[in-house]
Design a protein around this motif. Sequence first.
Motif, PDB file in Angstrom:
ATOM      1  N   ALA A   1      35.414 -11.884 -80.982  1.00 49.76           N
ATOM      2  CA  ALA A   1      36.463 -12.033 -79.962  1.00 49.76           C
ATOM      3  C   ALA A   1      36.589 -10.764 -79.120  1.00 49.76           C
ATOM      4  CB  ALA A   1      37.798 -12.363 -80.638  1.00 49.76           C
ATOM      5  N   LEU A   2      36.628  -9.594 -79.764  1.00 44.87           N
ATOM      6  CA  LEU A   2      36.739  -8.334 -79.026  1.00 44.87           C
ATOM      7  C   LEU A   2      35.505  -8.098 -78.170  1.00 44.87           C
ATOM      8  CD1 LEU A   2      38.312  -6.005 -81.751  1.00 44.87           C
ATOM      9  CD2 LEU A   2      39.431  -7.002 -79.760  1.00 44.87           C
ATOM     10  N   LEU A   3      34.329  -8.446 -78.696  1.00 49.85           N
ATOM     11  CA  LEU A   3      33.094  -8.263 -77.944  1.00 49.85           C
ATOM     12  C   LEU A   3      33.087  -9.186 -76.721  1.00 49.85           C
ATOM     13  CD1 LEU A   3      30.443  -6.686 -77.982  1.00 49.85           C
ATOM     14  CD2 LEU A   3      29.417  -8.534 -79.292  1.00 49.85           C
ATOM     15  N   ASN A   4      33.580 -10.397 -76.877  1.00 50.38           N
ATOM     16  CA  ASN A   4      33.677 -11.317 -75.737  1.00 50.38           C
ATOM     17  C   ASN A   4      34.549 -10.736 -74.631  1.00 50.38           C
ATOM     18  OD1 ASN A   4      32.444 -13.922 -75.333  1.00 50.38           O
ATOM     19  ND2 ASN A   4      33.203 -14.486 -77.347  1.00 50.38           N
ATOM     20  N   LEU A   5      35.714 -10.197 -75.013  1.00 47.71           N
ATOM     21  CA  LEU A   5      36.610  -9.598 -74.021  1.00 47.71           C
ATOM     22  C   LEU A   5      35.952  -8.406 -73.342  1.00 47.71           C
ATOM     23  CD1 LEU A   5      40.035  -9.741 -75.914  1.00 47.71           C
ATOM     24  CD2 LEU A   5      39.194 -11.285 -74.156  1.00 47.71           C
ATOM     25  N   ALA A   6      35.235  -7.583 -74.123  1.00 50.18           N
ATOM     26  CA  ALA A   6      34.585  -6.399 -73.564  1.00 50.18           C
ATOM     27  C   ALA A   6      33.472  -6.787 -72.596  1.00 50.18           C
ATOM     28  CB  ALA A   6      34.037  -5.518 -74.684  1.00 50.18           C
TER      29      ALA A   6
ATOM     30  N   GLU B   1      44.983  -3.995 -76.988  1.00 48.60           N
ATOM     31  CA  GLU B   1      44.820  -4.212 -75.556  1.00 48.60           C
ATOM     32  C   GLU B   1      43.394  -3.877 -75.145  1.00 48.60           C
ATOM     33  OE1 GLU B   1      47.737  -1.870 -73.566  1.00 48.60           O
ATOM     34  OE2 GLU B   1      49.350  -3.321 -73.881  1.00 48.60           O
ATOM     35  N   VAL B   2      42.794  -4.785 -74.353  1.00 45.05           N
ATOM     36  CA  VAL B   2      41.474  -4.540 -73.770  1.00 45.05           C
ATOM     37  C   VAL B   2      41.664  -4.604 -72.258  1.00 45.05           C
ATOM     38  CG1 VAL B   2      39.081  -5.288 -73.611  1.00 45.05           C
ATOM     39  CG2 VAL B   2      40.336  -5.600 -75.752  1.00 45.05           C
ATOM     40  N   THR B   3      41.501  -3.451 -71.598  1.00 40.56           N
ATOM     41  CA  THR B   3      41.821  -3.318 -70.176  1.00 40.56           C
ATOM     42  C   THR B   3      40.576  -2.935 -69.390  1.00 40.56           C
ATOM     43  OG1 THR B   3      44.083  -2.636 -70.692  1.00 40.56           O
ATOM     44  CG2 THR B   3      43.257  -2.109 -68.491  1.00 40.56           C
ATOM     45  N   ASP B   4      40.413  -3.526 -68.199  1.00 38.13           N
ATOM     46  CA  ASP B   4      39.366  -3.082 -67.276  1.00 38.13           C
ATOM     47  C   ASP B   4      39.983  -2.822 -65.911  1.00 38.13           C
ATOM     48  OD1 ASP B   4      38.954  -5.385 -65.263  1.00 38.13           O
ATOM     49  OD2 ASP B   4      38.822  -6.446 -67.170  1.00 38.13           O
ATOM     50  N   THR B   5      39.305  -2.033 -65.119  1.00 36.57           N
ATOM     51  CA  THR B   5      39.775  -1.705 -63.769  1.00 36.57           C
ATOM     52  C   THR B   5      38.941  -2.444 -62.735  1.00 36.57           C
ATOM     53  OG1 THR B   5      38.340   0.248 -63.756  1.00 36.57           O
ATOM     54  CG2 THR B   5      40.613   0.557 -64.479  1.00 36.57           C
TER      55      THR B   5
ATOM     56  N   LEU C   1      36.649  -1.825 -86.498  1.00 38.65           N
ATOM     57  CA  LEU C   1      36.072  -2.958 -85.784  1.00 38.65           C
ATOM     58  C   LEU C   1      35.828  -2.600 -84.315  1.00 38.65           C
ATOM     59  CD1 LEU C   1      35.458  -5.808 -86.920  1.00 38.65           C
ATOM     60  CD2 LEU C   1      37.517  -6.613 -85.801  1.00 38.65           C
ATOM     61  N   ILE C   2      36.781  -1.893 -83.693  1.00 42.77           N
ATOM     62  CA  ILE C   2      36.615  -1.465 -82.299  1.00 42.77           C
ATOM     63  C   ILE C   2      35.455  -0.486 -82.187  1.00 42.77           C
ATOM     64  CG2 ILE C   2      37.708  -0.158 -80.440  1.00 42.77           C
ATOM     65  CD1 ILE C   2      40.368  -1.459 -81.252  1.00 42.77           C
ATOM     66  N   ASP C   3      35.330   0.432 -83.161  1.00 42.63           N
ATOM     67  CA  ASP C   3      34.193   1.368 -83.149  1.00 42.63           C
ATOM     68  C   ASP C   3      32.871   0.608 -83.187  1.00 42.63           C
ATOM     69  OD1 ASP C   3      35.900   3.498 -83.055  1.00 42.63           O
ATOM     70  OD2 ASP C   3      35.890   3.870 -85.222  1.00 42.63           O
ATOM     71  N   ASP C   4      32.806  -0.452 -83.998  1.00 47.25           N
ATOM     72  CA  ASP C   4      31.572  -1.250 -84.073  1.00 47.25           C
ATOM     73  C   ASP C   4      31.282  -1.916 -82.727  1.00 47.25           C
ATOM     74  OD1 ASP C   4      31.346  -0.552 -86.713  1.00 47.25           O
ATOM     75  OD2 ASP C   4      32.223  -2.415 -87.481  1.00 47.25           O
ATOM     76  N   VAL C   5      32.327  -2.448 -82.084  1.00 47.14           N
ATOM     77  CA  VAL C   5      32.137  -3.104 -80.793  1.00 47.14           C
ATOM     78  C   VAL C   5      31.658  -2.106 -79.745  1.00 47.14           C
ATOM     79  CG1 VAL C   5      33.340  -4.267 -78.886  1.00 47.14           C
ATOM     80  CG2 VAL C   5      33.800  -4.939 -81.247  1.00 47.14           C
ATOM     81  N   VAL C   6      32.257  -0.917 -79.736  1.00 44.02           N
ATOM     82  CA  VAL C   6      31.843   0.120 -78.781  1.00 44.02           C
ATOM     83  C   VAL C   6      30.386   0.509 -79.021  1.00 44.02           C
ATOM     84  CG1 VAL C   6      32.223   2.504 -78.063  1.00 44.02           C
ATOM     85  CG2 VAL C   6      34.168   0.982 -78.418  1.00 44.02           C
ATOM     86  N   ALA C   7      29.986   0.620 -80.294  1.00 46.99           N
ATOM     87  CA  ALA C   7      28.601   0.973 -80.609  1.00 46.99           C
ATOM     88  C   ALA C   7      27.634  -0.085 -80.078  1.00 46.99           C
ATOM     89  CB  ALA C   7      28.438   1.125 -82.119  1.00 46.99           C
TER      90      ALA C   7
ATOM     91  N   HIS D   1      30.566  -2.383 -60.056  1.00 47.51           N
ATOM     92  CA  HIS D   1      30.367  -1.064 -59.445  1.00 47.51           C
ATOM     93  C   HIS D   1      30.934   0.053 -60.318  1.00 47.51           C
ATOM     94  CE1 HIS D   1      29.138  -3.310 -55.952  1.00 47.51           C
ATOM     95  NE2 HIS D   1      30.319  -3.920 -55.894  1.00 47.51           N
ATOM     96  N   GLY D   2      31.184  -0.239 -61.580  1.00 53.26           N
ATOM     97  CA  GLY D   2      31.695   0.769 -62.498  1.00 53.26           C
ATOM     98  C   GLY D   2      33.207   0.738 -62.612  1.00 53.26           C
ATOM     99  N   GLY D   3      33.724   1.532 -63.556  1.00 56.09           N
ATOM    100  CA  GLY D   3      35.162   1.592 -63.787  1.00 56.09           C
ATOM    101  C   GLY D   3      35.464   2.030 -65.204  1.00 56.09           C
ATOM    102  N   ASP D   4      36.693   1.738 -65.663  1.00 54.19           N
ATOM    103  CA  ASP D   4      37.132   2.136 -67.000  1.00 54.19           C
ATOM    104  C   ASP D   4      37.341   0.905 -67.869  1.00 54.19           C
ATOM    105  OD1 ASP D   4      37.186   4.850 -66.350  1.00 54.19           O
ATOM    106  OD2 ASP D   4      39.209   4.685 -65.512  1.00 54.19           O
ATOM    107  N   LEU D   5      36.794   0.956 -69.090  1.00 54.94           N
ATOM    108  CA  LEU D   5      37.021  -0.060 -70.117  1.00 54.94           C
ATOM    109  C   LEU D   5      37.820   0.603 -71.226  1.00 54.94           C
ATOM    110  CD1 LEU D   5      36.656  -2.743 -71.574  1.00 54.94           C
ATOM    111  CD2 LEU D   5      34.375  -2.001 -72.275  1.00 54.94           C
ATOM    112  N   ILE D   6      39.051   0.125 -71.456  1.00 53.99           N
ATOM    113  CA  ILE D   6      39.990   0.824 -72.332  1.00 53.99           C
ATOM    114  C   ILE D   6      40.369  -0.076 -73.499  1.00 53.99           C
ATOM    115  CG2 ILE D   6      42.222   1.991 -72.466  1.00 53.99           C
ATOM    116  CD1 ILE D   6      42.041   2.239 -69.359  1.00 53.99           C
TER     117      ILE D   6
END
Length: 901
Positions: A643-648, A688-692, A604-610, A657-662
Amino acid sequence: MFEAVGNPIFVKDRKHRWVLVNEAFCRFVGRPRDTLLGASDYDFFPKEQADFFWSRDEKVFASRGTDLTEESLTDAQGETHIILTRKSFFEDEQGTEFLVGIITDLTSWKEQAAASRRASEERFRAIFDATFQFTGLLTPEGTVIEANRAALDFAGITLEEIVGRPFWEARWWAGDEARVTALQAAIARAAQGEFVRYEVILQGAGSTTALIDFSLKPVRNAQGDVVLLVPEGRDISAPRQAEEMLRETQNNLAAFLEQAQGFFVYRVLPQPDNPFFGKIAFVSPSITEVAGIEDPYDFANWFKNLHPEDRPRVEAANRHTAATGEPFNQVFRLFHARRQEWVWLRAICHVVRDDSGRLVDAHGLCIDITETKRAEEEMARLARENKATADRMAALIRASNTGAWEYDRTSGAVRCSPEYFSMLGREEEGQQSGGVMSIDRCWVALLHPEDRAAAMARFRAYLDNPEGMYEQVFRMAHRDGHWVWIWSRGQTLRDTDGRPTPITVGTHIDLTAQKMLEDRLRHAEKMEAIGQLAGGVAHDYNNHLAGILGNAELLMARLTDPALRGMVENIRKAALRSADLTRQLLAFARKGKYMTVPIDVHALIDDVVALLEHSLDRRITIQRRLAADPPLTMGDPAQLQSALLNLAVNARDAMPHGGDLIFATAIADLPGPAPDLDVGPGRFLKIEVTDTGTGMDEETRKHLFEPFFTTKEAGKGTGLGLAAVYGTIRNHRGAITVATALGQGTTFTIFLPLATEEAFARPSAPLPSTRPGRGRILLVEDEEMVRETALAMLESLGYQVTACVNGQEAVETFRELWRQIDLVILDLIMPRMAGRETFHAMRTIDPAVRVLVASGFSDEATARQIIQDGALGFLQKPFQLNELASKVAGLLATNKLQTAS
């Protein structure tokens, strides 16, 4: 009569503003009447109290009933009171909702308008602006002539901004083309002399919206020509209770009371002349452990084991409460039959009277304070004895996990036990000072800024008149930065002649865990109330969308003109977009999960990343740290992906200005209930869905999961994304938390029940055929537009259809025609006889009846139950023609196969 009542009484409108208060209320809060009227709790009370009052008020409005709650209130002098507030719902003849008030005969808008025509322009404007309803005046072409103050204030606009402009260009209608189109059509009909009325969601100031009962009334001149249009709007937004969520709240409360230690709560239906004799309505099981009472429902015997020295005082307090209605608050000794010893109890009881002054309700709390009392008594006695005795006292204090203190008013110094410092994480400071500090250093400087003035004033007042016990609750700073809730009690020592000495001794008890639990319960009730409102709105909205979408598709099939087909296609697309919005509402309200299948969360995470890779700024880097094994859970893959796509997407927007999405996963074993989670114990899949990115402040974090709350610019967000995420996770029996700080990014952590690998061995069911077929269908639907639309859709597919408007009519029709009926399409939520009741009545006629359930809103448990009872499938409103054709054809085809077999 209102002023003659001794108790403070107030009346609030639906916007939580005081519209009526008696003199007793003014004296109680320390405010004059003219400053209270038109104001709200937020104008006078601390935000934490105002938030609580607001949530309890909303519960009364949602239940349309009565609420009895113990609350804290800080008056104008800064003194905090513990009060019992009974709030009751009231609705006047015009449908205006109040919270506990006097029936007010409001003159209807029509009577006000008639009076205004006979009066001067000045009186017209005064009455026009004074009405609670939204109203105005339009030309027959829809140009704005007038709008009243209620309508302007709701949208945050001025009359000058809209006069002379088309009505549909005003803010009320902004942001929704379908809403504007419907208004223009309504104006055209009203200009022809037709009275038009329908429900619509209007846009207010900021992100505010409201469901409005809207109407347009034509006004004719003496020749019969329409010369004016009168638009009227009445706010009909109201939460609708859901039985399952209420039951869940009750179960949570029951579980909390079942595990309660050291106290019990009770409710009594008292005798008219005495609040402490009557019928027990409820008592928590811990009464036996706390008070040693074997038969808790024999209320007359509760106080038979009172200590002889305490009985006269307690009975006098009983009589005083019965006579005045003031709360009962007493500390006394009771002989514990099980432990065969005297125990110290503190009992607090509040009584409620009806309009005639008769006692009708009493409820209270009883706390075991034996250990604290023993510690206090031991400390007071041993303070005058030798060092060896003092050492034994210190050991007793440590054993009771209580911080002890001794204040010398002469020197201003405080001697504190090690536990006093340890509960604040300040052991080193205590050791360095030898346990002796100035009162400013060890207490005043550590008080919360909001509590400091009141706490110091209360302590000084006790020292000036040291009668009885000193007692209060406040917050003190822990060394790690968080605030610790402290219950402080103390007593001034007296010499052999009974005169007060300069020494006051006392204890501190950490109440932080109890306060956190109370906050979680209040938050859960608030989210449940909002969820009920969201689910109810989605239900009504879906019924309207079913009619719009179905009629659009039927019209499309009959049109050949490309231009007209394009217009109809736009209607269809708008209805589908609106349906997506209601699905988000249903997700938040936890009413939308009908699929439960095994899910590989890593896939599911792979699909969201795609999906994200093509829309992300190149300066944003996606990382996957997927350590969960197995990464499996059960649920609806489409909802969890959303839900995961909403968080992303929120993470992306927080990193301009950019950063890391984990994305990270792991297996979490929860041995018991966690203080910040509403799940456990068990094994969970942690995501966990983390951003900087920019992070959020604490105030934003508190409201993050509330529907329609957004920090984005107007038009760039609905405020439903994270609300839908919250509802989806809770609907999957999971939990979600957020850790964030300004400038430090954000991490959302999701806990979902872990599934086994064996779940993936289950085969998936084949999709039914989408070809239309033949047969006779019984359609049961109470909404006229939905019923007529579904009837036309089914007939366009070649089916014979008999339509019924309610469950009773459907049962009678089925009793007559059951041998000819091939399939029943049954609405789940109907007045008089609900869908499930109708289904069971039909089964008594034909046990093999074939039923397809349809609804715009149903909680998962109800939908699942009727499927388990024998219904063949579920059809979510609004549905498209191909969905309806597929469902019906598949079920009829299955029926033919079974008949052939």
